[in-house]
Design a protein around this motif. Sequence first.
Motif, short mmCIF file in Angstrom:
data_model
loop_
_atom_site.label_atom_id
_atom_site.label_comp_id
_atom_site.label_asym_id
_atom_site.label_seq_id
_atom_site.Cartn_x
_atom_site.Cartn_y
_atom_site.Cartn_z
N TYR A 46 -4.90 7.94 -43.93
CA TYR A 46 -5.50 8.18 -45.25
C TYR A 46 -5.97 9.63 -45.36
O TYR A 46 -5.72 10.30 -46.37
CB TYR A 46 -6.66 7.21 -45.45
CG TYR A 46 -7.30 7.22 -46.83
CD1 TYR A 46 -6.83 6.37 -47.83
CD2 TYR A 46 -8.38 8.04 -47.11
CE1 TYR A 46 -7.43 6.36 -49.09
CE2 TYR A 46 -8.98 8.04 -48.36
CZ TYR A 46 -8.51 7.21 -49.35
OH TYR A 46 -9.09 7.19 -50.59
N THR A 47 -6.63 10.11 -44.32
CA THR A 47 -7.10 11.49 -44.31
C THR A 47 -5.94 12.46 -44.44
O THR A 47 -5.97 13.41 -45.23
CB THR A 47 -7.86 11.79 -43.01
OG1 THR A 47 -9.03 10.96 -42.95
CG2 THR A 47 -8.31 13.25 -42.95
N ARG A 53 -6.76 2.47 -55.75
CA ARG A 53 -5.85 3.61 -55.83
C ARG A 53 -4.84 3.54 -54.68
O ARG A 53 -5.20 3.22 -53.55
CB ARG A 53 -6.63 4.93 -55.79
CG ARG A 53 -7.62 5.07 -56.92
CD ARG A 53 -8.34 6.38 -56.88
NE ARG A 53 -7.50 7.46 -57.36
CZ ARG A 53 -7.89 8.73 -57.43
NH1 ARG A 53 -9.10 9.07 -57.03
NH2 ARG A 53 -7.08 9.65 -57.91
N ARG A 54 -3.58 3.89 -54.97
CA ARG A 54 -2.51 3.74 -53.99
C ARG A 54 -2.22 5.05 -53.26
O ARG A 54 -1.05 5.35 -52.96
CB ARG A 54 -1.27 3.21 -54.68
CG ARG A 54 -1.50 1.89 -55.37
CD ARG A 54 -0.26 1.38 -56.07
NE ARG A 54 -0.51 0.11 -56.75
CZ ARG A 54 0.42 -0.58 -57.40
NH1 ARG A 54 1.66 -0.11 -57.47
NH2 ARG A 54 0.11 -1.72 -57.99
N LEU A 55 -3.23 5.79 -52.98
CA LEU A 55 -3.06 7.10 -52.33
C LEU A 55 -2.37 6.94 -50.98
O LEU A 55 -2.84 6.21 -50.12
CB LEU A 55 -4.42 7.78 -52.15
CG LEU A 55 -5.21 8.04 -53.44
CD1 LEU A 55 -6.57 8.64 -53.12
CD2 LEU A 55 -4.44 8.96 -54.37
N GLY A 56 -1.28 7.66 -50.80
CA GLY A 56 -0.56 7.61 -49.53
C GLY A 56 0.46 6.50 -49.42
O GLY A 56 1.24 6.46 -48.47
N GLY A 57 0.46 5.54 -50.38
CA GLY A 57 1.42 4.46 -50.33
C GLY A 57 0.84 3.15 -49.80
O GLY A 57 -0.32 3.08 -49.40
N LYS A 58 1.66 2.12 -49.79
CA LYS A 58 1.21 0.78 -49.45
C LYS A 58 0.67 0.67 -48.03
O LYS A 58 -0.39 0.09 -47.80
CB LYS A 58 2.37 -0.21 -49.64
CG LYS A 58 1.99 -1.65 -49.32
CD LYS A 58 3.18 -2.59 -49.47
CE LYS A 58 3.59 -2.74 -50.92
NZ LYS A 58 4.64 -3.80 -51.08
N LYS A 96 -15.06 7.31 -48.44
CA LYS A 96 -15.91 8.24 -47.69
C LYS A 96 -15.22 8.67 -46.40
O LYS A 96 -14.60 7.87 -45.72
CB LYS A 96 -17.25 7.56 -47.37
CG LYS A 96 -18.28 8.45 -46.70
CD LYS A 96 -18.85 9.44 -47.69
CE LYS A 96 -20.00 10.23 -47.07
NZ LYS A 96 -20.47 11.28 -48.01
N GLY A 97 -15.36 9.96 -46.05
CA GLY A 97 -14.72 10.49 -44.86
C GLY A 97 -15.03 9.71 -43.60
O GLY A 97 -14.16 9.55 -42.73
N LEU A 98 -16.24 9.22 -43.48
CA LEU A 98 -16.63 8.47 -42.29
C LEU A 98 -15.87 7.15 -42.15
O LEU A 98 -15.78 6.59 -41.06
CB LEU A 98 -18.13 8.17 -42.31
CG LEU A 98 -19.07 9.36 -42.06
CD1 LEU A 98 -20.52 8.94 -42.26
CD2 LEU A 98 -18.88 9.91 -40.66
N LEU A 99 -15.31 6.67 -43.25
CA LEU A 99 -14.61 5.39 -43.23
C LEU A 99 -13.09 5.55 -43.22
O LEU A 99 -12.36 4.57 -43.10
CB LEU A 99 -15.00 4.56 -44.47
CG LEU A 99 -16.48 4.22 -44.63
CD1 LEU A 99 -16.72 3.52 -45.96
CD2 LEU A 99 -16.97 3.36 -43.47
N VAL A 150 -0.51 2.97 -46.01
CA VAL A 150 -1.75 3.73 -45.85
C VAL A 150 -2.92 2.95 -46.47
O VAL A 150 -4.00 2.85 -45.89
CB VAL A 150 -1.63 5.12 -46.50
CG1 VAL A 150 -3.00 5.80 -46.56
CG2 VAL A 150 -0.65 5.99 -45.73
N ARG A 151 -2.68 2.41 -47.66
CA ARG A 151 -3.74 1.64 -48.33
C ARG A 151 -4.10 0.40 -47.52
O ARG A 151 -5.28 0.06 -47.37
CB ARG A 151 -3.27 1.24 -49.73
CG ARG A 151 -4.33 0.50 -50.53
CD ARG A 151 -3.90 0.26 -51.95
NE ARG A 151 -4.89 -0.55 -52.65
CZ ARG A 151 -4.60 -1.64 -53.35
NH1 ARG A 151 -3.34 -2.06 -53.44
NH2 ARG A 151 -5.56 -2.32 -53.97
N ARG A 152 -3.11 -0.29 -47.00
CA ARG A 152 -3.38 -1.49 -46.19
C ARG A 152 -4.23 -1.13 -44.97
O ARG A 152 -5.22 -1.80 -44.68
CB ARG A 152 -2.07 -2.14 -45.75
CG ARG A 152 -2.25 -3.26 -44.72
CD ARG A 152 -0.93 -3.91 -44.37
NE ARG A 152 -0.46 -4.72 -45.47
CZ ARG A 152 -0.87 -5.97 -45.70
NH1 ARG A 152 -1.77 -6.54 -44.88
NH2 ARG A 152 -0.40 -6.66 -46.70
N GLY A 153 -3.84 -0.07 -44.26
CA GLY A 153 -4.60 0.34 -43.09
C GLY A 153 -6.02 0.73 -43.44
O GLY A 153 -6.96 0.45 -42.68
#
Length: 284
Positions: free
Chosen positions: A131-132, A181-186, A123-126, A188-191
């Motif tokens: 990520y955005t 999902r690994r959108l943006g890479g590791k 969700k955009g709020l999160l 980005v996903r971790r953050g």
Amino acid sequence: MYGVVDDQQEQPEHGYEHEAGSGILHLFGQQLKLCRIRAGLERAEFGSMTGYSASTIASFEQGRRIPPPKFIDRADELLDSGGLLKAGKEEVARAQYPAFFRDAARLEAQAAELCAYDTHIVKGLLQTEEYTRALLGMRRPLLDEETIEQRVTARLARQEIFNRWPAPLLSFVMEESVLRRRLGGKSVRRGQLEQILLIGQKRNVEIQIMPLDREDNAGVDGPFSLLTRHGGDQVAYMETQGRSTLVTDREDVRALAARYGIIRAQALTPCESLTFVEKLLGEV
């Protein structure tokens, strides 16, 4: 009642909705310029007074950049515009959103309670800034860099809802696949996982995960949000493929609210969900 709005904002050079948003910015920019000239200030001088460069002031005046609310308040005061600039602050703020989301953004900012079920992305709020930015960079047709920057700024500004008082009640349910999902890479996903854990610890926020192994899922029709206004009126919002639907009919909203209740019951509890997110974070 269902209302569907086509999203022409995804292609900035086309569409009435984009023209309407741009028109607001150009009108505000003209008013800002007239007020500055009337005050006898050059752009560089006015910029130093507000903390912006002369080129940025020029961008505001030409309607190419969206001035933040704090700048508008300060400009109104410094230029002695008598509230003229402040009067357009809300419309200027709405112009930063894609056309299809402007009404929903206004309702979201005023909501006493918000419930959201998501199946594809966080969700955009999160969302974190990274990520955005990664999501917007994946859009097809491609978005230009200026549009991406505007959207990133606008999405992050929506997160002021977490600082409001009285604090709204916020409930988020998302599919496990959203987090995997690994959108943006590791990194980005971790953050993003860390952000979900952080926000999930707020007293007015409940985050729940719908596990992939559930054999019964009331959310098979897709994502939606429920927004409750002060006074109890409730509306629903749905969005897909650049089109949005605002649901105001009481029976339709009631049915969606009932569905959301079932989805929450089927998902992991908030405590179990945060533990699950911690587990995923450890695997990244």
